[in-house]
Design a protein around this motif. Structure first.
Motif, PDB file in Angstrom:
ATOM      1  N   PHE A 107       0.851  -0.724   0.187  1.00  9.35           N
ATOM      2  CA  PHE A 107      -0.168  -0.012   0.032  1.00  9.35           C
ATOM      3  C   PHE A 107       0.312   0.894   0.271  1.00  9.35           C
ATOM      4  CE2 PHE A 107      -2.665  -3.221   2.206  1.00  9.35           C
ATOM      5  CZ  PHE A 107      -4.024  -2.997   1.009  1.00  9.35           C
ATOM      6  N   PRO A 108       0.285   2.489  -0.640  1.00  8.56           N
ATOM      7  CA  PRO A 108       0.943   3.891  -0.857  1.00  8.56           C
ATOM      8  C   PRO A 108       1.102   4.323   0.828  1.00  8.56           C
ATOM      9  CG  PRO A 108      -0.315   3.566  -2.364  1.00  8.56           C
ATOM     10  CD  PRO A 108      -0.558   2.445  -1.732  1.00  8.56           C
ATOM     11  N   GLN A 109       2.363   4.937   0.699  1.00  6.32           N
ATOM     12  CA  GLN A 109       2.651   5.318   1.817  1.00  6.32           C
ATOM     13  C   GLN A 109       1.824   6.614   1.670  1.00  6.32           C
ATOM     14  OE1 GLN A 109       3.643   4.028   5.278  1.00  6.32           O
ATOM     15  NE2 GLN A 109       4.029   2.656   4.133  1.00  6.32           N
ATOM     16  N   PRO A 110       0.843   7.016   3.195  1.00  3.16           N
ATOM     17  CA  PRO A 110       0.169   9.055   2.787  1.00  3.16           C
ATOM     18  C   PRO A 110       1.224   9.780   2.786  1.00  3.16           C
ATOM     19  CG  PRO A 110      -0.375   8.016   4.857  1.00  3.16           C
ATOM     20  CD  PRO A 110       0.770   6.386   3.952  1.00  3.16           C
ATOM     21  N   GLU A 111       0.908  10.768   1.836  1.00  3.64           N
ATOM     22  CA  GLU A 111       1.861  11.849   1.714  1.00  3.64           C
ATOM     23  C   GLU A 111       1.645  12.407   2.618  1.00  3.64           C
ATOM     24  OE1 GLU A 111       2.082  13.906  -1.739  1.00  3.64           O
ATOM     25  OE2 GLU A 111       1.921  11.575  -3.114  1.00  3.64           O
ATOM     26  N   PRO A 112       3.178  13.441   2.977  1.00  3.63           N
ATOM     27  CA  PRO A 112       2.621  14.219   3.964  1.00  3.63           C
ATOM     28  C   PRO A 112       1.893  15.603   3.534  1.00  3.63           C
ATOM     29  CG  PRO A 112       4.785  14.314   3.199  1.00  3.63           C
ATOM     30  CD  PRO A 112       4.044  13.269   3.394  1.00  3.63           C
ATOM     31  N   GLU A 113       1.455  16.000   4.168  1.00  2.65           N
ATOM     32  CA  GLU A 113       0.200  17.402   4.207  1.00  2.65           C
ATOM     33  C   GLU A 113       1.515  18.241   2.890  1.00  2.65           C
ATOM     34  OE1 GLU A 113      -2.117  18.860   7.085  1.00  2.65           O
ATOM     35  OE2 GLU A 113      -3.091  17.075   6.984  1.00  2.65           O
ATOM     36  N   SER A 114       0.889  18.859   2.082  1.00  2.00           N
ATOM     37  CA  SER A 114       2.037  19.906   1.598  1.00  2.00           C
ATOM     38  C   SER A 114       0.845  20.781   0.864  1.00  2.00           C
ATOM     39  CB  SER A 114       2.998  19.273   0.310  1.00  2.00           C
ATOM     40  OG  SER A 114       1.592  18.721  -0.463  1.00  2.00           O
ATOM     41  N   GLY A 115       1.138  21.690   0.839  1.00  2.00           N
ATOM     42  CA  GLY A 115       0.356  22.798   0.914  1.00  2.00           C
ATOM     43  C   GLY A 115      -0.212  23.547   1.490  1.00  2.00           C
ATOM     44  N   LEU A 116      -1.182  24.660   1.469  1.00  2.00           N
ATOM     45  CA  LEU A 116      -1.451  25.080   2.541  1.00  2.00           C
ATOM     46  C   LEU A 116      -2.769  25.035   2.967  1.00  2.00           C
ATOM     47  CD1 LEU A 116      -0.551  28.521   4.042  1.00  2.00           C
ATOM     48  CD2 LEU A 116      -2.190  29.479   1.917  1.00  2.00           C
ATOM     49  N   THR A 117      -2.582  24.102   4.557  1.00  2.00           N
ATOM     50  CA  THR A 117      -3.135  23.564   4.868  1.00  2.00           C
ATOM     51  C   THR A 117      -4.771  24.435   5.458  1.00  2.00           C
ATOM     52  OG1 THR A 117      -2.543  23.510   6.790  1.00  2.00           O
ATOM     53  CG2 THR A 117      -2.797  21.215   6.077  1.00  2.00           C
ATOM     54  N   LEU A 118      -5.775  23.741   6.308  1.00  2.00           N
ATOM     55  CA  LEU A 118      -6.508  25.600   7.071  1.00  2.00           C
ATOM     56  C   LEU A 118      -5.991  25.436   8.217  1.00  2.00           C
ATOM     57  CD1 LEU A 118     -10.471  23.645   6.210  1.00  2.00           C
ATOM     58  CD2 LEU A 118      -9.048  26.325   5.606  1.00  2.00           C
ATOM     59  N   ARG A 119      -5.167  24.855   8.336  1.00  2.00           N
ATOM     60  CA  ARG A 119      -4.596  25.704  10.161  1.00  2.00           C
ATOM     61  C   ARG A 119      -3.815  26.456   9.979  1.00  2.00           C
ATOM     62  NH1 ARG A 119      -3.871  24.494  15.829  1.00  2.00           N
ATOM     63  NH2 ARG A 119      -1.844  25.059  16.120  1.00  2.00           N
ATOM     64  N   LYS A 120      -3.080  26.473   8.672  1.00  2.00           N
ATOM     65  CA  LYS A 120      -1.713  27.377   8.561  1.00  2.00           C
ATOM     66  C   LYS A 120      -2.431  28.060   7.589  1.00  2.00           C
ATOM     67  CE  LYS A 120       1.708  23.877   7.062  1.00  2.00           C
ATOM     68  NZ  LYS A 120       1.963  22.675   6.105  1.00  2.00           N
ATOM     69  N   LEU A 121      -3.940  28.624   6.746  1.00  2.00           N
ATOM     70  CA  LEU A 121      -3.714  29.491   6.211  1.00  2.00           C
ATOM     71  C   LEU A 121      -4.632  30.872   7.660  1.00  2.00           C
ATOM     72  CD1 LEU A 121      -4.977  30.839   3.477  1.00  2.00           C
ATOM     73  CD2 LEU A 121      -7.383  29.295   3.953  1.00  2.00           C
ATOM     74  N   THR A 122      -5.222  29.924   8.680  1.00  2.00           N
ATOM     75  CA  THR A 122      -5.491  30.190   9.245  1.00  2.00           C
ATOM     76  C   THR A 122      -4.580  31.431  10.809  1.00  2.00           C
ATOM     77  OG1 THR A 122      -7.419  28.928   9.479  1.00  2.00           O
ATOM     78  CG2 THR A 122      -7.296  30.170  11.759  1.00  2.00           C
ATOM     79  N   HIS A 123      -3.982  30.784  10.518  1.00  2.00           N
ATOM     80  CA  HIS A 123      -2.605  31.553  11.396  1.00  2.00           C
ATOM     81  C   HIS A 123      -1.616  32.483  10.265  1.00  2.00           C
ATOM     82  CE1 HIS A 123      -1.525  28.762  14.931  1.00  2.00           C
ATOM     83  NE2 HIS A 123      -1.665  28.178  14.282  1.00  2.00           N
ATOM     84  N   LEU A 124      -1.670  31.996   8.692  1.00  2.00           N
ATOM     85  CA  LEU A 124      -0.896  33.358   7.890  1.00  2.00           C
ATOM     86  C   LEU A 124      -2.258  34.314   7.969  1.00  2.00           C
ATOM     87  CD1 LEU A 124       0.020  34.386   5.311  1.00  2.00           C
ATOM     88  CD2 LEU A 124      -1.534  32.880   4.254  1.00  2.00           C
ATOM     89  N   ILE A 125      -3.692  34.804   8.415  1.00  4.59           N
ATOM     90  CA  ILE A 125      -4.928  35.370   8.527  1.00  4.59           C
ATOM     91  C   ILE A 125      -4.386  36.250   9.746  1.00  4.59           C
ATOM     92  CG2 ILE A 125      -6.951  36.144   8.867  1.00  4.59           C
ATOM     93  CD1 ILE A 125      -8.067  33.499   6.614  1.00  4.59           C
TER      94      ILE A 125
END
Length: 122
Positions: free
Chosen positions: A5-23
Motif C-alpha cells: 500500500f502506498p504510504q500517505p504523503e505528508p501534508e503539503s500546501g496550505l492547510t486550513l490551520r496554516k491559512l488561519t495562522h497566516l490570516i
C-alpha cells in the motif's frame, strides 16, 4: 503475494490551520505597522472571505468569523473615533478601539494555538 500500500504523503500546501495562522499574522502585521502595511490587513480579510466556505464545519470556521467581525467592528469604531476627534475625544476612543482590536486578535490567535474556537464575548 503481498500487496504494497502506498504510504500517505505528508501534508503539503496550505492547510486550513496554516491559512488561519497566516490570516492572524497578516492582520497583526497590519496593526503592528500602524497602517504602513495596511494592505496586509486587507489581504487577511480577503483571504478570510475567500476561504470561509472551505472552513465551514471545521474548528477553523469560528476563527474566520471572529477575524471578519473584528475587522468590521474595528473599522466602525476607528471611523467613529476619527469623527469624534472634532470634539476632542476621538483620540481616546481611537486608543480604546485599538486596544480592543489587538485584544481580539491575540485572543483568537491564542485560541487557535490551543486548538479551540475563540469564545464569544468582548
Amino acid at each position: 503475494m503481498s500487496q504494497v500500500f502506498p504510504q500517505p504523503e505528508p501534508e503539503s500546501g496550505l492547510t486550513l490551520r496554516k491559512l488561519t495562522h497566516l490570516i492572524y499574522g497578516l492582520f497583526a502585521l497590519g496593526l503592528i505597522s500602524a497602517g504602513f502595511f495596511g494592505v496586509a490587513t486587507i489581504a487577511a480579510i480577503v483571504l478570510a472571505y475567500l476561504k470561509r466556505s472551505d472552513a465551514a464545519g471545521t474548528v477553523y470556521a469560528p476563527h474566520f468569523d471572529w477575524i471578519i467581525a473584528t475587522f468590521w467592528w474595528g473599522l466602525l469604531w476607528f471611523a467613529l473615533s476619527a469623527i469624534a476627534t472634532f470634539i476632542f475625544i476621538g483620540w481616546l476612543t481611537g486608543l480604546i478601539a485599538l486596544v480592543w482590536v489587538v485584544y481580539r486578535v491575540a485572543r483568537g490567535w491564542l485560541a487557535l494555538f490551543s486548538g479551540n474556537s475563540p469564545t464569544p464575548g468582548f
